[in-house]
Enzyme design. Sequence first.
Site, PDB file in Angstrom:
ATOM      1  CE  LYS A  29      -3.900   2.000   2.617  1.00  0.00           C
ATOM      2  NZ  LYS A  29      -4.774   1.794   3.790  1.00  0.00           N
ATOM      3  CB  SER A  64      -7.972   3.605   2.869  1.00  0.00           C
ATOM      4  OG  SER A  64      -7.109   3.042   3.843  1.00  0.00           O
ATOM      5  CB  SER A  89      -8.262   0.699   5.712  1.00  0.00           C
ATOM      6  OG  SER A  89      -8.874   1.955   5.865  1.00  0.00           O
TER       7      SER A  89
END
Length: 599
Positions: free
Chosen positions: A78, A152, A176
Amino acid sequence: MKHPVDLRLDVLAQAYRDGQRSPREVMSILRERALALNPAFNAFIYLLTPEELEPYLTALDGVTPASLPLYGVPFAIKDNIDLAGIETTAACPAFAYRATQDATIVARLIALGAIPLGKTNLDQFATGLNGTRSPYGPCRNSVHADYPSGGSSAGSSLAVALGLASFALGTDTAGSGRVPASLNNLVGLKATKGLISTAGVVPACRTLDCVTFFTTTAAEASRLLALTAEQDPRDEYSRANPLWNGPQAFGVPAAGFRFGVPAHLTFLGCSESEALYHTAKERLIAIGGVPVTIDFSPFLAAANLLYDGPWVAERFYVAGALIEQQPDAVLSVIRNVLQKAPSLSAIAAFEAQYRLQRFKAECDAILAELDCVLTPTYPRPVSLAELADEPVKRNSDLGVYTNFMNLLDYAAVAVPVGFMANGLPSGVTLFGRAFTDQYLLSLADALQRHKKLRLPGGRDIRGTVPSAAATHDRLSIVVCGAHLDGLALNHQLRKRGATLRETTASAPRYRLYALADGKRPGMVRDAEQGATIAVEIWDVPHGEVGSFLAGIPAPLGLGKIELSDGRWLTGFICEEYGLAGAQEITALGGWRAWLAQRA
């Protein structure tokens, strides 16, 4: 395009050992496939070039596949987690910086032999649960084009679901690492806070952030956690992993585990989400679970603090300066979420902490009687069209069952449960006390194996079924005398937070004696002439076992007791010398019967 690679950890490892694949070949195939898919999914912000991949590949030259646990395993990162030499953007080009050092978790994975493929897309500054809040493009669902990936950690979930990485790193502050897992048929492990280092991670809420794993199976998540859960001096919030939460804790859950079921659940009108949740509940019952209805209101009350309280100011700590200096550099939806942060006071911060502590006390008391709690991961999926119409409200809908987790310091794992009529995946979440991660993964593994739901790419779950029993943060102790429920020494268990697991019996291989003082029994194994003895099993927190053991007077002690169902558990045994002057009471079948006879 070249033939797709089976990226399941055990399959890929075997392919390397057999010489059927090489890391260079695998990374070349995956990079080509990622380039082809990215325009449709926006999963990656940046893919490493062949030149940037070369040092990682060269490091494996001459290394035998069996010598590194993650030899040649491709993973995605990420883009709020640092990879040395590559920009970290947090999905905000104006914020971007070139990382000079790997995040601790990234360095650990590379040292184990894993190879980073690229940096994945996310809701800007990890603020969002849907995956569309990014200047690098919205992330659509891996299965259904009308739905978001979830966020996210949007691109990280897609990297695994689309077969571009064996696993991916995400982060989780409010859900997330769980919401996108459930929306893409993945396991999402949000381990106990501090268990995986966040050094080298752009904070969302520094006090709450967790690094997460996206995998196709719970067994793979268990393996990755065991390899990476280490205390990190670079991270002030890092915590040591207790030995009871090590790899040996992953196994088959013993029947009789108690799982909480909220008394009132909302699915926001989605009958399919509701049905799939109840399917998961029935599967837990089928593998030996006992449902216990619980009051869920304190958990939901704690969840409301995350965005209605001062933790919004903690989010502002990272992005605030940029918002004030270059407001247009930050997406308007993110600015709107954070706009009240500067007006929040220190008094409000302490008031919210006091309220949170009250909720935690209530929630901890509920969890003390349980092995885990089962919730939906989200009430219902929301479509891309709904997000466009009501971006804040629909994003909030996704976080109903996730926002409280880190505030209350619990471990959680999202696990697939099935598919809706339109093909969209759905999942549930198992959560429990801090440092019960491997036990929760054991339950998730049992759920996955129960119906053998198909994995991303249509593959079947495989791998060896665990042979050991799953364990958690409590030690089951077999008692046969004064520590039985309601008897003279039972308070020694209860004041240590022990709970009664079950009333059962030993295998028919024991003799029972009333010791000379008449106050305690002695239980001695006799495989030839023994009988069944009534016993109880109490779960004692591991941290209290030492003081309990130290207080047991001779000739008694703790050893292994065989139960009538074949289990061997820790329990009270007696040294042979202690039987001097004792009265055999085996024929009565237990200490309570002897006390009743005396009375």
